[in-house]
Structure formats: structure tokens, C-alpha cells
Write a protein that holds these residues in place. Structure first.
Motif, mmCIF file in Angstrom:
data_model
loop_
_atom_site.group_PDB
_atom_site.id
_atom_site.type_symbol
_atom_site.label_atom_id
_atom_site.label_comp_id
_atom_site.label_asym_id
_atom_site.label_seq_id
_atom_site.Cartn_x
_atom_site.Cartn_y
_atom_site.Cartn_z
ATOM 1 N N THR A 283 0.839 -1.193 0.000
ATOM 2 C CA THR A 283 0.000 0.000 0.000
ATOM 3 C C THR A 283 0.876 1.246 0.000
ATOM 4 O OG1 THR A 283 -1.733 -1.154 1.223
ATOM 5 C CG2 THR A 283 -1.821 1.246 1.203
ATOM 6 N N MET A 284 0.544 2.194 -0.853
ATOM 7 C CA MET A 284 1.248 3.474 -0.894
ATOM 8 C C MET A 284 0.245 4.563 -0.540
ATOM 9 S SD MET A 284 3.688 2.897 -4.235
ATOM 10 C CE MET A 284 4.972 4.023 -3.703
ATOM 11 N N TYR A 285 0.637 5.414 0.414
ATOM 12 C CA TYR A 285 -0.275 6.413 0.946
ATOM 13 C C TYR A 285 0.037 7.794 0.396
ATOM 14 C CZ TYR A 285 -1.700 2.844 4.291
ATOM 15 O OH TYR A 285 -2.174 1.692 4.860
ATOM 16 N N ALA A 286 -0.979 8.646 0.425
ATOM 17 C CA ALA A 286 -0.801 10.038 0.043
ATOM 18 C C ALA A 286 0.010 10.750 1.117
ATOM 19 C CB ALA A 286 -2.160 10.705 -0.143
ATOM 20 N N ALA A 287 0.381 11.983 0.826
ATOM 21 C CA ALA A 287 1.249 12.725 1.734
ATOM 22 C C ALA A 287 0.629 12.909 3.110
ATOM 23 C CB ALA A 287 1.595 14.076 1.127
ATOM 24 N N ASP A 288 -0.702 12.966 3.177
ATOM 25 C CA ASP A 288 -1.344 13.163 4.480
ATOM 26 C C ASP A 288 -1.450 11.863 5.284
ATOM 27 O OD1 ASP A 288 -3.334 11.782 3.163
ATOM 28 O OD2 ASP A 288 -4.682 13.496 2.970
ATOM 29 N N ILE A 289 -1.039 10.730 4.709
ATOM 30 C CA ILE A 289 -1.016 9.429 5.367
ATOM 31 C C ILE A 289 -2.421 8.939 5.735
ATOM 32 C CG2 ILE A 289 0.171 8.041 7.128
ATOM 33 C CD1 ILE A 289 2.035 9.510 5.338
ATOM 34 N N ARG A 290 -3.443 9.599 5.260
ATOM 35 C CA ARG A 290 -4.806 9.209 5.626
ATOM 36 C C ARG A 290 -5.547 8.508 4.497
ATOM 37 N NH1 ARG A 290 -7.285 14.777 7.732
ATOM 38 N NH2 ARG A 290 -6.253 15.441 5.806
ATOM 39 N N ARG A 291 -4.938 8.430 3.359
ATOM 40 C CA ARG A 291 -5.648 7.888 2.201
ATOM 41 C C ARG A 291 -4.694 7.098 1.328
ATOM 42 N NH1 ARG A 291 -5.409 9.872 -2.434
ATOM 43 N NH2 ARG A 291 -4.641 11.864 -1.657
ATOM 44 N N GLY A 294 -2.240 4.458 -4.044
ATOM 45 C CA GLY A 294 -1.901 3.502 -5.087
ATOM 46 C C GLY A 294 -1.275 2.258 -4.494
ATOM 47 N N ILE A 295 -0.691 1.456 -5.361
ATOM 48 C CA ILE A 295 -0.061 0.212 -4.934
ATOM 49 C C ILE A 295 1.398 0.217 -5.352
ATOM 50 C CG2 ILE A 295 -2.058 -1.320 -4.798
ATOM 51 C CD1 ILE A 295 -1.594 -2.016 -7.735
ATOM 52 N N GLY A 296 2.249 -0.344 -4.515
ATOM 53 C CA GLY A 296 3.675 -0.360 -4.786
ATOM 54 C C GLY A 296 4.195 -1.766 -4.987
ATOM 55 N N ARG A 300 14.380 -4.490 -7.287
ATOM 56 C CA ARG A 300 15.813 -4.333 -7.033
ATOM 57 C C ARG A 300 16.480 -3.888 -8.332
ATOM 58 N NH1 ARG A 300 19.154 -5.863 -2.923
ATOM 59 N NH2 ARG A 300 21.366 -6.225 -3.406
ATOM 60 N N LEU A 301 17.034 -2.667 -8.329
ATOM 61 C CA LEU A 301 17.768 -2.140 -9.480
ATOM 62 C C LEU A 301 19.252 -2.288 -9.195
ATOM 63 C CD1 LEU A 301 15.854 1.182 -10.265
ATOM 64 C CD2 LEU A 301 15.767 -0.933 -11.561
ATOM 65 N N ASN A 302 19.936 -3.107 -9.972
ATOM 66 C CA ASN A 302 21.326 -3.457 -9.674
ATOM 67 C C ASN A 302 21.374 -3.971 -8.231
ATOM 68 O OD1 ASN A 302 22.101 -2.836 -12.265
ATOM 69 N ND2 ASN A 302 22.889 -0.806 -11.751
ATOM 70 N N ASP A 303 22.056 -3.293 -7.326
ATOM 71 C CA ASP A 303 22.131 -3.746 -5.936
ATOM 72 C C ASP A 303 21.315 -2.867 -5.000
ATOM 73 O OD1 ASP A 303 23.885 -5.864 -6.536
ATOM 74 O OD2 ASP A 303 25.594 -4.479 -6.541
ATOM 75 N N ARG A 304 20.382 -2.095 -5.570
ATOM 76 C CA ARG A 304 19.615 -1.148 -4.774
ATOM 77 C C ARG A 304 18.151 -1.574 -4.690
ATOM 78 N NH1 ARG A 304 21.656 2.894 -1.414
ATOM 79 N NH2 ARG A 304 19.910 4.261 -0.859
ATOM 80 N N ASN A 305 17.641 -1.749 -3.466
ATOM 81 C CA ASN A 305 16.234 -2.081 -3.262
ATOM 82 C C ASN A 305 15.405 -0.811 -3.242
ATOM 83 O OD1 ASN A 305 16.525 -4.922 -2.995
ATOM 84 N ND2 ASN A 305 17.259 -4.644 -0.894
ATOM 85 N N THR A 306 14.232 -0.858 -3.860
ATOM 86 C CA THR A 306 13.354 0.295 -3.870
ATOM 87 C C THR A 306 11.919 -0.173 -4.002
ATOM 88 O OG1 THR A 306 12.953 2.456 -4.905
ATOM 89 C CG2 THR A 306 13.400 0.598 -6.388
ATOM 90 N N ARG A 307 11.002 0.735 -3.851
ATOM 91 C CA ARG A 307 9.584 0.459 -4.039
ATOM 92 C C ARG A 307 9.047 1.433 -5.074
ATOM 93 N NH1 ARG A 307 5.187 1.102 0.733
ATOM 94 N NH2 ARG A 307 5.793 3.284 0.404
ATOM 95 N N LEU A 308 8.456 0.887 -6.124
ATOM 96 C CA LEU A 308 7.957 1.705 -7.232
ATOM 97 C C LEU A 308 6.440 1.605 -7.308
ATOM 98 C CD1 LEU A 308 10.542 0.743 -10.015
ATOM 99 C CD2 LEU A 308 10.676 2.627 -8.355
ATOM 100 N N LEU A 309 5.814 2.691 -7.708
ATOM 101 C CA LEU A 309 4.367 2.719 -7.896
ATOM 102 C C LEU A 309 4.011 1.867 -9.112
ATOM 103 C CD1 LEU A 309 1.706 4.213 -6.915
ATOM 104 C CD2 LEU A 309 2.126 5.784 -8.806
#
Length: 608
Positions: A283-291, A294-296, A300-309
Motif C-alpha cells: 500500500t502506498m499512501y498520500a502525503a497526508d497518510i490518511r488515504r 496507489g499500490i507499490g 531491485r535495481l542493480n544492488d539497490r532495493n526500492t519500491r515503485l508505484l
């Protein structure tokens, strides 16, 4: 992925149009983030067609024939018409329209001027005026193949696909050498996922009129990369019917080709032994953390972990510059991308990732896009669902799971293709890339991988497996999936399937046709290109798509004409996340098929 080069000359290159839309209600109303990612292109990376020329030697002609030949004079060219045509070829569409209009007033049966007028209007996005001009001209000359083909182009731009096909076929029947009938049918069938039919029609167009400027542009996508480089350079060096933005994107694609044409194709090849996987969505939340916004998806890009929308409305992978630098991505060439808003194109670049890992699947040698901005959609980046277009994609939103499995094999195939479409390329391009890699061993394998049969050397038409007979046929424009949707029992319109858009969206054009549209002063909409000047709302819009029906008491409405222009057809709205989060969506990008399922027992009524 990067749509900034995608719709260039009809061929796919990294061109990302990420349409992040942010709307916030004033006076303590929570901030809303909307994203609309769409826009696309068509790519066929096939060997160039070799035409043979028959030379006839005329010897010992009778005297009478020679006299007739000497007396025959070429038709006199209309200088005003030639000047109007030159304006059109130079991309000066407003001036061309005025010149054609003056010629038509002088001679209502001057067919080239009538056709030129329709096309000049269409290039300025005057789609209603262009249709009126085509209909008026056809009243005078109902059997004009050129006018019927021009009418088909207008209908295609309006999203009236069935009507467009009727016009193109009628034009071809009247005149088998009407080149725009072939070009129109090619783009139409490409959107139907009938790639072989589109390929053959473009071949026919090139046979009929290889020197036509529109044919030359479309033909670019048929050429191998090195040949395309030279052809695109020649195309841009002379007058061509493209506006400044299109020319900018083509020029950037030329730079991309120069940087990559003499290198192996970056195919984003599967190297892990696992051919299917299931991974958790986050779950990905809006800036206000109340809503929920989207979904994430963990990547893993090369050796870097990340979360993409995860965004069904975007193409390829796009990350911000900070993540790209930390992951050690190798820059390739500059690129610009755009979307909703009025601040112009945004800058970035294409880059190479050595490895990308999603769940249990690992891929090597992948092209991604990088934004110069500090964030992409307020996150580290986004990943378009089309990235997984080589697989049968199951986005189970109630269950928060992403499942990837092999696509059904076509009857002629011996092995299902296995690669990641990180560039967000067209299906035909992705097919060709896969086959080019299958022609020889990969750098990690001593023996060549299994090959697709010889039939695989050409694009393939949509294949509907028996188990998919009831799936919805959709239109594909690059990474964009357009679902036939009716609004308040209207005739079918085309709506983008977009998990990146916070809510359902409606275009002003569609809203005024089916509902009451009023100004919405409480909402501000921001996109990649800045703020949208005017935001509206439409009352009581009931949407019908696939096998489902959904009622909206009100729906955010604004101008989507720029999105429609980039897509090449009318985009009347988007099916957004607030509704889609209740559904399970299965996608077959290869064949242009979607199955959308609703199970009320699986819906969380308290989901934010």
C-alpha cells in the motif's frame, strides 16, 4: 517507461509520458493525488523491404506513337496548391489551412485542396471542424477515395474505430493505390493488436508511394536500427509535417539511436530459471497518510532495493535521479517527457540497468528512464504494468498480490518468450528484440536458448486462447490500454486503464456530451507539467466496461486533449484506482485482452 521518445514517427523508443496528477481540495479538504500515465506508439523492428523495379525498353516505336508522346504535356501544376502543400509538409498547419480554404472557395471540386484542408485541420486538433469539412467535400465528390481516407483519419482520431475502418476499406476499394487508406488501416489494426495485418498494410503503402512524406515517416519503424538512424536523420533534415514538440522528440530519439545503434540490443533478458512468480503488493499512501494513493511493488535495481508505484497507465520503468545514481545506472541519452499541466516538457535521460529483480524473476541489460526531478509521482519512481507484457499479468488488488505466469502459446510457437519490457516498447518491437536475442547465445550461456519457429520473424496477430474467449478486447497504443466504455448509456468511448490515477476521470469533451459539466473551484489538479488551469466536475456518470457497471455521483473532469493528441485517438477518460482497487485485473498485453473481475465478498468496505 519513458514515453518521451515513444510516439515518434510511429516507432517505439524510450518515450515516457507519466501523467502524475495531484488534486487537493481547499478549505481543509484532504489532498488528493491523481496520476494518469498514458501515451504511446507503435514499433516494428523488421528488415527493410526490398522493392524491385521493372525496366521496360521501348524500341522501334511507330512514328504515330512518337508524335503522340511528343504532343503529350505533363499536367499543369497549380502554384497555389503547391504552396499550400509545402506549408503542410513544413509543419505550418494553420497557414496551410488558410491556403487550402481559399482554394476550396475558388473550386469546390479541387480534391487535393479538400483533402489538404481536412488534414491541416486534423493536425491542429480541430477534429470536429475536420469532420465537417470531410463530410461537406464528400457531398460534392462521394466517390473520392482520397476524401474517404481523410475522413477515416478524422474518425480514427475521434475514437470511432468501426466507422474509420469502414471509410478506409471503402477508399481502398475505390482506388487500390490510395496510400492513406493503407496507412490508416495499418494504424487501426495495430491498435487492434493485429500486428501482422498492420505490417503487411504498411508494406503495401510503401509499394504504392515510397516518396510520400507520411509513408516515409511510418516506414521508419520498419527499418533495422542502423538503417533507421540514417533514414531518421534524412527525414529530419528536410521539410516534414511535425510540430515543434514532435520534432524535439524525434531529434532526441535520433541521439538515442546514435548512442545505441552499433551496440547489442538491450533486451532485458530473463536469466533466472523461474518462469513465473507471485509477489506481494504494498500500500502506498498520500502525503497526508490518511488515504491510499496507489499500490507499490518491491524492485531491485542493480544492488539497490526500492519500491515503485505500479501503474497500468504508465510505460516502462522511471526513477528519480537520486535513485538512479545510487543504483549505479549508466546514462545513455537525454530525453524529455510530459503529461498533464501547462509548464512544458520535463527533462531526464535514458539509462542502463545491469540487473532488475522483481520477486523471483531476474533480468539483465535493461533500459529505464530517469527523471531530473526529485521525485516521480511523489515516489522514487514508477513501473508500468506493460513492463511485464511478456507474461500473463494478474493484479489482484483485493488480495494485494501480483502474479506473473506464461502467456498461452500460439499454435505455431515452441516456447513462450521470456523478457522484461523495461523500455515500455510496443509489442512488435518487443517481439523483434526477443527474436534477435534468440538468434545467438547470451553472455551467460554457452548454448543458444530455444528459438521461436520461423514464423516468429514477422509480427503476429492477436491470438485468443480458448480459455480467454470471454475476455474484453481492448485497444493498445504503446503502453496505453484503452477500454471501450459507455457513459450514461452513450456509445462506446475509450477510457485508459490506470491504477496510477487516484479516481475515475472524464474529459471535458466527453462530459459535455453525456452529462452536466460545472466548474469545480474546490479542486486543484497538478501534473508533471504543472497545474491544470481549469477543473470541472460532471454529474452522475454511470460507467459500463467489460462485464461491469459502476455509478459515480460526480466525477472529476478536465481537458484531456493533450493526452489524446499524444495517444493518436480520443481518450475520453480514465478508470482510476479508487474503483480499480476493488477489482482483480488480468492483462494480456501481447494480444490486447483484459479480464476485470469483481467479487463483493473480497472487497474491504473500510479501505481508505
Amino acid at each position: 517507461m519513458n514515453n518521451s521518445l515513444n510516439k515518434i514517427a510511429g516507432f517505439s523508443a524510450p518515450f515516457l509520458v507519466s501523467k502524475q496528477v495531484r488534486a487537493r481540495r481547499l478549505r481543509k479538504i484532504p489532498k488528493i493525488v491523481l496520476r494518469c500515465s498514458g501515451l504511446s506508439g507503435v514499433v516494428h523492428l523488421m528488415p527493410s523491404f526490398l522493392r524491385s523495379t521493372l525496366v521496360t525498353l521501348l524500341l522501334l516505336l511507330p512514328l504515330q506513337t512518337r508524335v503522340l508522346a511528343d504532343d503529350t504535356k505533363p499536367p499543369t501544376m497549380n502554384p497555389e496548391l503547391s504552396a499550400a502543400d509545402q506549408l503542410y509538409r513544413s509543419g505550418k498547419f494553420a497557414e496551410a489551412e488558410s491556403s487550402y480554404q481559399a482554394l476550396v472557395k475558388t473550386d469546390a471540386k479541387l480534391e487535393p485542396a479538400q483533402v489538404g484542408l481536412v488534414r491541416a485541420m486534423l493536425r491542429q486538433q480541430k477534429i470536429d471542424e475536420a469532420l465537417d469539412a470531410a463530410i461537406t467535400a464528400l457531398v460534392v465528390q462521394p466517390n473520392s477515395a482520397a476524401l474517404l481516407a481523410a475522413k477515416g483519419d478524422v474518425q480514427f482520431r475521434r475514437g470511432e474505430m468501426t466507422d474509420a475502418e469502414v471509410s478506409y476499406l471503402a477508399a481502398r476499394k475505390l482506388d487500390p493505390k490510395e496510400v492513406h487508406a493503407y496507412l490508416g488501416l495499418a494504424q487501426l489494426y495495430d491498435s487492434y493488436s493485429l500486428y501482422r495485418k498492420a505490417y503487411d498494410l504498411l508494406q503495401s503503402a510503401h509499394e504504392v508511394a515510397p516518396d510520400d512524406i507520411e509513408v516515409q515517416r511510418a516506414w521508419l519503424r520498419m527499418l533495422p536500427r542502423k538503417d533507421r538512424l540514417a533514414a531518421l536523420k534524412a527525414y529530419l533534415s528536410g521539410p516534414h509535417p511535425d510540430d515543434d514538440e514532435e520534432t524535439k522528440r524525434m531529434t532526441e530519439y535520433l541521439v538515442f539511436l546514435k548512442a545505441t545503434a552499433d551496440k547489442p540490443v538491450h533486451v532485458c533478458k530473463l536469466v533466472s530459471k523461474v518462469e513465473q512468480t507471485e509477489t506481494k503488493l504494498e500500500t502506498m499512501y498520500a502525503a497526508d497518510i490518511r488515504r491510499t494513493r496507489g499500490i507499490g511493488l518491491s524492485v531491485r535495481l542493480n544492488d539497490r532495493n526500492t519500491r515503485l508505484l505500479l501503474d497500468t497507465g504508465a510505460g516502462g520503468i522511471m526513477v528519480n535521479r537520486k535513485l538512479a545514481e545510487k543504483a549505479g545506472l549508466t546514462p545513455i541519452s537525454a530525453v524529455h517527457y510530459g503529461g498533464i499541466g501547462d509548464k512544458g516538457l520535463q527533462s531526464g535521460y535514458t539509462a542502463l540497468a545491469d540487473r532488475i529483480r522483481v520477486g523471483e524473476l531476474e533480468f539483465q541489460d535493461c533500459v529505464v528512464s530517469v527523471s531530473d526531478k526529485g521525485s516521480v509521482a511523489d515516489e522514487d519512481g514508477l513501473i508500468g504494468a506493460d513492463v511485464f507484457g511478456r507474461y500473463l499479468i494478474d493484479i489482484d488488488l483485493p488480495g494485494m498480490r501480483l502474479k506473473l505466469s506464461p502467456l498461452p502459446k500460439r499454435p505455431e510457437e515452441t516456447v513462450a518468450p521470456k523478457s522484461l519490457n523495461s523500455e515500455g516498447e510496443e509489442q512488435a518491437n518487443a517481439d523483434q528484440k526477443e527474436e534477435s536475442v534468440n538468434d545467438g547465445p547470451s553472455k551467460d550461456q554457452k548454448a543458444p536458448p530455444p528459438k521461436v519457429t520461423a514464423v516468429g520473424s514477422f509480427p503476429k496477430d492477436r491470438y485468443i486462447a480458448p480459455e480467454m474467449a470471454n475476455w474484453t478486447k481492448v485497444f493498445r497504443f504503446g503502453h496505453t490500454i484503452l477500454v471501450p466504455t459507455s457513459v450514461n448509456d452513450s456509445k462506446a468511448m475509450l477510457f485508459g486503464l490506470d491504477t496510477g490515477a487516484f479516481s475515475n476521470l472524464l474529459s471535458v469533451r466527453a462530459g459535455r456530451q453525456v452529462s452536466k459539466v460545472s466548474s469545480e473551484n474546490r479542486v486543484r489538479v497538478h501534473g508533471v507539467n504543472g497545474e491544470v488551469d481549469k477543473v470541472y466536475s460532471s454529474e452522475k456518470a454511470t460507467l459500463r466496461f467489460g462485464h461491469l457497471r459502476q455509478a459515480n455521483l460526480g466525477i472529476i473532469t478536465f481537458d484531456l486533449s493533450a493526452i489524446s493528441r499524444h495517444t493518436g485517438t480520443e481518450v475520453s477518460g480514465f478508470l482510476g484506482f479508487a474503483m480499480l482497487k476493488q477489482l482483480e485485473i488480468e492483462l494480456d498485453y501481447r494480444d490486447g485482452l483484459v479480464d476485470i473481475k469483481y467479487d463483493p465478498k473480497r472487497v474491504n468496505p473500510f479501505a481508505r
